[in-house]
Design a protein around this motif. Structure first.
Motif, short mmCIF file in Angstrom:
data_model
loop_
_atom_site.label_atom_id
_atom_site.label_comp_id
_atom_site.label_asym_id
_atom_site.label_seq_id
_atom_site.Cartn_x
_atom_site.Cartn_y
_atom_site.Cartn_z
N PRO A 63 -1.66 2.38 -4.98
CA PRO A 63 -2.04 3.67 -4.39
C PRO A 63 -3.44 3.57 -3.78
O PRO A 63 -4.36 3.04 -4.40
N LEU A 64 -3.58 4.08 -2.58
CA LEU A 64 -4.87 4.00 -1.89
C LEU A 64 -4.91 5.06 -0.81
O LEU A 64 -3.90 5.29 -0.13
N GLY A 65 -6.06 5.69 -0.63
CA GLY A 65 -6.19 6.74 0.36
C GLY A 65 -6.79 6.25 1.66
O GLY A 65 -7.41 5.18 1.73
N ALA A 121 0.85 -1.19 0.00
CA ALA A 121 0.00 0.00 0.00
C ALA A 121 0.88 1.24 0.00
O ALA A 121 1.83 1.35 0.77
N ALA A 122 0.56 2.17 -0.86
CA ALA A 122 1.29 3.43 -0.93
C ALA A 122 0.27 4.55 -0.88
O ALA A 122 -0.67 4.58 -1.68
N SER A 123 0.42 5.45 0.06
CA SER A 123 -0.53 6.53 0.21
C SER A 123 -0.68 7.31 -1.08
O SER A 123 0.30 7.68 -1.72
N ARG A 124 -1.92 7.56 -1.48
CA ARG A 124 -2.16 8.27 -2.73
C ARG A 124 -1.73 9.73 -2.65
O ARG A 124 -1.27 10.31 -3.64
N SER A 125 -1.84 10.33 -1.47
CA SER A 125 -1.53 11.76 -1.34
C SER A 125 -0.24 12.05 -0.60
O SER A 125 0.15 13.20 -0.46
N HIS A 126 0.45 11.01 -0.10
CA HIS A 126 1.61 11.26 0.75
C HIS A 126 2.79 10.37 0.39
O HIS A 126 3.52 9.94 1.27
N ARG A 127 3.02 10.06 -0.89
CA ARG A 127 4.17 9.24 -1.27
C ARG A 127 5.45 9.99 -0.97
O ARG A 127 5.57 11.18 -1.21
N ASP A 128 6.47 9.30 -0.43
CA ASP A 128 7.70 9.95 -0.04
C ASP A 128 8.89 9.09 -0.44
O ASP A 128 8.74 7.90 -0.75
N PRO A 129 10.11 9.65 -0.44
CA PRO A 129 11.29 8.89 -0.88
C PRO A 129 11.56 7.64 -0.06
O PRO A 129 12.04 6.64 -0.61
N ARG A 130 11.28 7.65 1.24
CA ARG A 130 11.56 6.47 2.05
C ARG A 130 10.62 5.32 1.69
O ARG A 130 11.02 4.15 1.70
N THR A 131 9.37 5.64 1.40
CA THR A 131 8.47 4.59 0.93
C THR A 131 8.95 4.02 -0.39
O THR A 131 8.94 2.80 -0.61
#
Length: 264
Positions: free
Chosen positions: A186-188, A162-172
């Motif tokens: 991507p999912l909110g 799961a990867a936040s749709r609005s908060h993707r970051d380099p560490r993820t």
């Protein structure tokens, strides 16, 4: 746990449905978007859902305090004496609500002794409800039909992350880069916890700010389905233990045997 009777369980689900109906009434119209001090969005739907949930829970359990994202700030000097309380995000995923992509939820959790013991999450657009009690399993309700949930164990490759749709970051992204072939989904909102509980996803790494009301109901559902929500040191998340309501980094897992420490 004795306070969570079958009647209370169903009454809280009914409150989540009422809040969802209010959210969808706003969703169907043109609405204005304000911004809070932290620059997060706020709409009439957030406030309407908060009022419905706060009023409903007070009628059910007037002895229990309520901590809500849209409620009045409650100082640590008061909160530190709470043994049990409701922890609520009336509209989790307001950014997704504003984008009108349907990926937002109503989150209601009961916290006892710093851990979530009862959780309800509802997706207003679909009407799906996920609900759980500590030690009694997790369920998905569609209409009036409940289905028991279990996480995917073992979580065989390729992992579904799961990867936040609005908060993707380099560490993820760095975690994803260590998992060749992994599918990033991507999912909110708290839907990520629900999908791991259902076995549709395996992992949700989060590096960046969330608040306690963002995770509590999802943690209860995930853990009741066999998963875990862990801090970087491997300890389970606990609530209302300090002045700040901000969470640290975490890893949500469907299969706790995954070698997640090597990824962070």
């Amino acid at each position: 746990m004795s306070r969570i009777t079958a009647d209370l369980h169903e009454a809280v689900i009914a409150i989540a449905r009422d809040a969802s109906a209010a959210i969808m009434s706003v969703y169907a119209e043109d609405f204005e978007v304000e911004h809070k001090a932290d620059h997060s969005p706020l709409t009439r739907a957030d406030l309407a859902a908060h009022r419905i949930i706060a009023d409903g829970l007070h009628r059910l359990t007037p002895e229990l305090p309520l901590l809500s994202e849209e409620g009045a700030s409650i100082p640590w000097s008061t909160r530190q004496d709470w043994h049990a309380y409701w922890l609520v995000d009336p509209l989790d995923g307001t950014r997704e609500f504003v984008k009108r992509n349907g990926e937002f939820t109503v989150n209601i959790a009961l916290i006892e002794a710093n851990q979530p013991v009862f959780g309800v999450i509802m997706a207003p657009v679909t009407g799906t409800i996920w609900h759980a009690q500590l030690g009694r399993g997790a369920l998905r309700r569609d209409g009036e039909t409940d289905r028991e949930l279990r996480t995917r164990q073992p979580a065989a490759a390729p992992l579904r992350v799961a990867a936040s749709r609005s908060h993707r970051d380099p560490r993820t992204q760095a975690v994803l880069d260590q998992l060749p072939g992994a599918e990033a989904v991507p999912l909110g909102s708290s839907l990520k916890f629900c999908h791991i509980a259902e076995g549709l996803l395996d992992v949700y790494p989060r590096f960046g700010p969330t608040c306690e009301w963002d995770t509590a109901a999802g943690q209860c559902i995930l853990e009741a389905a066999g998963g875990a929500l862990l801090a970087p040191d491997g300890r389970a998340f606990r609530y209302n233990r300090r002045d700040s309501l901000l969470n640290g980094d975490f890893m949500a897992l469907g299969d706790v045997s995954l070698p997640w420490r090597a990824w962070v």
